[in-house]
Motif scaffolding. Sequence first.
Motif, PDB file in Angstrom:
ATOM      1  N   HIS A  32       0.876  -1.183   0.000  1.00 28.22           N
ATOM      2  CA  HIS A  32       0.000   0.000   0.000  1.00 28.22           C
ATOM      3  C   HIS A  32       0.903   1.220   0.000  1.00 28.22           C
ATOM      4  N   GLU A  53      -4.249   5.004   5.406  1.00 23.14           N
ATOM      5  CA  GLU A  53      -4.648   5.294   4.021  1.00 23.14           C
ATOM      6  C   GLU A  53      -6.060   5.875   3.964  1.00 23.14           C
ATOM      7  N   TRP A  54      -6.712   5.963   5.144  1.00 24.81           N
ATOM      8  CA  TRP A  54      -8.050   6.565   5.246  1.00 24.81           C
ATOM      9  C   TRP A  54      -8.013   7.962   5.878  1.00 24.81           C
ATOM     10  N   HIS A 101      -5.712   3.952  -4.763  1.00 26.85           N
ATOM     11  CA  HIS A 101      -6.507   3.623  -3.573  1.00 26.85           C
ATOM     12  C   HIS A 101      -7.761   4.473  -3.565  1.00 26.85           C
ATOM     13  N   ASP A 195     -11.063  -3.419  -4.793  1.00 30.63           N
ATOM     14  CA  ASP A 195     -11.452  -3.017  -3.455  1.00 30.63           C
ATOM     15  C   ASP A 195     -12.445  -1.864  -3.588  1.00 30.63           C
TER      16      ASP A 195
HETATM   17  C1  2M7 Z   1      -7.168  -3.987   1.623  1.00 29.20           C
HETATM   18  C2  2M7 Z   1      -7.762  -2.990   2.571  1.00 29.20           C
HETATM   19  N1  2M7 Z   1      -9.131  -2.642   2.232  1.00 29.20           N
HETATM   20  C3  2M7 Z   1      -9.334  -1.244   2.625  1.00 29.20           C
HETATM   21  C4  2M7 Z   1     -10.477  -1.108   3.495  1.00 29.20           C
HETATM   22  C5  2M7 Z   1     -11.395  -1.009   4.119  1.00 29.20           C
HETATM   23  C6  2M7 Z   1     -12.521  -0.922   4.958  1.00 29.20           C
HETATM   24  C7  2M7 Z   1     -13.371   0.139   4.822  1.00 29.20           C
HETATM   25  C8  2M7 Z   1     -14.456   0.246   5.675  1.00 29.20           C
HETATM   26  C9  2M7 Z   1     -14.687  -0.713   6.632  1.00 29.20           C
HETATM   27  C10 2M7 Z   1     -13.813  -1.786   6.739  1.00 29.20           C
HETATM   28  C11 2M7 Z   1     -12.726  -1.903   5.888  1.00 29.20           C
HETATM   29  C12 2M7 Z   1      -8.071  -0.807   3.299  1.00 29.20           C
HETATM   30  O1  2M7 Z   1      -7.852   0.582   3.163  1.00 29.20           O
HETATM   31  C13 2M7 Z   1      -7.041  -1.654   2.571  1.00 29.20           C
HETATM   32  O2  2M7 Z   1      -6.843  -1.162   1.256  1.00 29.20           O
END
Ligand code: 2M7
Length: 437
Positions: A32, A53-54, A101, A195
């Motif tokens: 990532h 990353e959020w 992303h 994703d």
């Molecule tokens: C592989 C992973 N999936 C992404 C996510 C998420 C997520 C978002 C909301 C609730 C639970 C999980 C993460 O940011 C990372 O890329």
Amino acid sequence: TIALQHGAHRTGNRTDADMARWRSLRFGQFIHWGLYAIPGGEWNGKTYNGAAEWIRSWKEMPHEEYDKLYRQFNPVNFNPQQWAAQAKSMGAKYMIITTKHHDGFCLWPSKYSKYTIAATPWKKDLLGPMIDAYNKAGIDVHLYFSIIDWNHPDYRASLKNAADSAAGKRFQLFVKNQLAELLQRYPTIKGFWFDGTWDDSWKNDGAFSDELEQYLQSLHPGLVMGSRLRADEKGARHFDSNGRLMGDYEQGWERKLPATIEDVHGNDWEAVMTVPENQWGYHAKWTGHVKTVNEILEMLVKSVSLNGNFVLNFGPKADGTFRTEEQQLAAGIGQWMKVNGEAVYNGTYAGFEKQDWGYYIRKAGTDSVYMVVFNIPVSGSLRVKLPARTELTGASMLLGNTTLTPEWIGRNEYFLHLPGKTTDSPVVILLKTVTGE
Ligand SMILES: C[C@@H]1N[C@@H](C#Cc2ccccc2)[C@H](O)[C@@H]1O
């Protein structure tokens, strides 16, 4: 069963060479990397407790501040050959890289977006050199692609009116174009890891996700894509409304593993795992438990013993280097894999009754079964219980190629006695069995 136009189109696992290859690799590296590595989970002296990353969704991070970060993205220490060498020595056989992303920033100079690496001080494509370096190291590359795109003006979480629907249509075309562009630019990639497909706007258009998957397969036959891309026409995800897996493998094991073979329902599957509890992008301050080499090895071995793949995540810093903890983990895992990797690659479910000392792994299509021991009993004796009419004809520890002499207990049960009990790494024993008529 419910009549579905856009449910699973195939029952059972793919048997073609591309899927067999994916299945044989077993151990992957997730990377990532993006603008979120610049703040690294911190902003204005405050620490973001969510996944790094959020951070754009954090109330303390103004969107316009985050959206300017690209102006300072300049990974001067990015060395793709070094990245690939580290992954190779760790024993990873495939790598999944975040091309884009949820923030919508593209690590490649996409002609369909201005929000790309081309607009940064670095300017140059990051994906091409990475893919080349990993391929040269004998490692397959899969591309992570987020459908959610917080930067794109036409992205809608849900479609509430005609204007939303028109924007949604433009966005779908944008997604299709970017994915075709990635396949055209990087023809050696082996799959997509989708994703960000949980919003209604995506979930409620099962037809589009179905057509998109078929379109990508037509452009690049053999592509491997997991269950997270699709929804059926009733909004069911991963498994269609008849309970059948969509996509080529179950892609729902994120930061968790199945407990038993029954949990995977005979499907191919893959687990993706973070080193801390929940950090994918680089976070300057890891809090809570950081997984050790042996914990990660147990997750890898357990996954393979249950017929799945295991992918460990790395979050490089903004300058292109890896944090010390990740370097040390890669080295420690690699040390064990050098001696014991044969028990992982081409590993499958052995069909033996699970024992407390650890996991059985069968080398695909052979009589060779490995025991990977994590819990040495205080007796030092490992009980080996074989299926009916199966005889244990020999055993040897991979470390030091030490022969063990099985002690027959009765029926098809044996004890193996480990020489000495001191070890701080999982012990791998190769069993030679013969199954009678
Ligand atoms: C592989 C992973 N999936 C992404 C996510 C998420 C997520 C978002 C909301 C609730 C639970 C999980 C993460 O940011 C990372 O890329």
